[in-house]
Design an enzyme around this catalytic site. Structure first.
Site, mmCIF file in Angstrom:
data_model
loop_
_atom_site.group_PDB
_atom_site.id
_atom_site.type_symbol
_atom_site.label_atom_id
_atom_site.label_comp_id
_atom_site.label_asym_id
_atom_site.label_seq_id
_atom_site.Cartn_x
_atom_site.Cartn_y
_atom_site.Cartn_z
ATOM 1 N N ASP A 275 -11.184 3.352 4.263
ATOM 2 C CA ASP A 275 -11.608 1.951 4.176
ATOM 3 C C ASP A 275 -13.130 1.833 4.207
ATOM 4 O O ASP A 275 -13.681 0.773 3.890
ATOM 5 C CB ASP A 275 -11.037 1.158 5.368
ATOM 6 N N GLN B 281 -4.551 -1.232 9.623
ATOM 7 C CA GLN B 281 -4.520 -2.582 9.050
ATOM 8 C C GLN B 281 -5.135 -3.585 10.027
ATOM 9 O O GLN B 281 -4.722 -3.661 11.184
ATOM 10 C CB GLN B 281 -3.065 -2.961 8.715
ATOM 11 N N LYS C 42 0.844 -1.207 0.000
ATOM 12 C CA LYS C 42 0.000 0.000 0.000
ATOM 13 C C LYS C 42 0.873 1.249 0.000
ATOM 14 O O LYS C 42 0.602 2.211 -0.724
ATOM 15 C CB LYS C 42 -0.932 -0.002 1.219
#
Ligand code: NAD
Length: 297
Positions: free
Chosen positions: A121, A98, A54
């Site tokens: 997200d 994460q 990422k």
């Protein structure tokens, strides 16, 4: 019939290129780069790979990447303090924590601490709620990527029968919401669904997000349906000691019935990071109060 293969890798490359162009335009207008912060707690090897990938992709797209790596024994309070600090940092447009987090942390509490307008997200309940009522927010990357592939393939989805297999908060549920918003008739199937094969046979669009290797067989698929396989399952490969990735759909039998299908790997997988970059860029434009056309990216 042999299905067309939906090339998610190529689509994702195109999306990343569009994001890159708009990131340059953002920098010119805002006088700063768009920024995405990724927080990793602990040393889970898969998570480390994702976070590295990422970060690299964020830089390639012309955005700043801020990586915060915390030890596995970090207290929840310390993690929340890092999130608060990123919430307050004007150089940070998007924040991603994460998952999974270590067992001593409450994931929902951590997600709830991320400022909704930096929640790229789309996991915060505010963003789940915005999606449910049709307001502008952030949509989880994997289902949004699936929708992009479907619209690219089919154009108008209105009136089509869609079956989503899986009801998780990160894939199944938001996928169903997105398809409802496209005026599909949506069925959400899950582990308690009766006669799953018959349910799937009704579908013009099948989205499989289960986590069971090759569960969906070709004879479950209506001839001509479009099949989106979200599953990523690692199974023993042909060579001893080697593993390979397979989806939730039995590709060999489904490819003979569907009109189009995503392969695993190379289908949905590459879309997830590309959509994350897209969401981070959109966050930057919104946070800076700059216009971005709805269909720009
Ligand atoms: P999850 O485990 O949270 O949810 C799985 C869902 O499948 C559940 O809702 C469950 O009810 C349903 N299910 C389980 N067994 C079933 C059965 N026998 N019949 C019907 N439904 C059943 O998983 P998730 O996070 O939604 O992920 C699903 C899959 O997608 C996994 O393989 C995961 O690795 C993959 N995934 C891929 C990406 C990507 O970037 N491509 C992103 C997220 C998840």
């Amino acid at each position: 019939m042999t299905a067309a293969v939906i090339d998610g890798k190529a689509f994702a490359e195109g999306l990343r290129a569009r994001v890159g162009t708009l990131a340059v335009a953002f920098e010119a207008k805002a006088g700063r780069k768009a920024g995405l912060a990724v927080v990793l707690v602990g040393e889970d090897p898969a998570s480390q790979v994702y976070v590295r990938s990422k970060g690299k992709s964020t830089l390639e797209a012309g955005m700043n990447s801020f990586e915060h790596k915390l030890p596995a024994d970090t207290s929840e309070a310390d993690l929340l303090a890092v999130v608060e600090q990123l919430n307050a940092d004007p150089a940070v447009d998007g924040i991603l924590v994460q998952l999974p987090l270590p067992a001593h942390m409450d994931e929902q509490k951590v997600i709830a601490t991320i400022a909704p307008d930096k929640d790229v997200d789309g996991f915060h309940v505010i963003n789940a709620g915005r999606l449910a009522v049709g307001q502008t927010g952030f949509v989880p990357c994997t289902p949004l990527g699936c929708l992009m592939l479907l619209k690219d393939r089919l154009g108008d989805l209105s009136g089509l029968d869609a079956v989503v297999i899986g009801r998780s908060n990160i894939v199944g549920k938001p996928m169903a919401q997105l398809l409802i918003a496209q005026s599909c008739t949506v069925t959400v199937a899950h582990s308690r669904t009766k006669d799953l094969a018959d349910v799937v046979r009704r579908a013009d669009i099948v989205v499989a997000a289960v986590g069971r290797p090759a569960m969906v067989k070709g004879d479950w698929i209506k001839p001509g349906a479009v099949v989106i396989d979200v599953g990523i399952n690692r199974v023993a490969g042909a060579v001893e000691g080697k593993t390979k990735l397979v989806g939730d759909v039995d590709y060999a039998s489904a490819v003979a019935v569907a009109s189009a299908i995503t392969p695993v790997p190379g289908g949905v997988g590459p879309m997830t990071i590309a959509v994350l970059l897209r969401n981070a860029l959109v966050a930057a434009y919104r946070n800076a109060g700059l216009e971005l056309a709805a269909d720009a990216v």
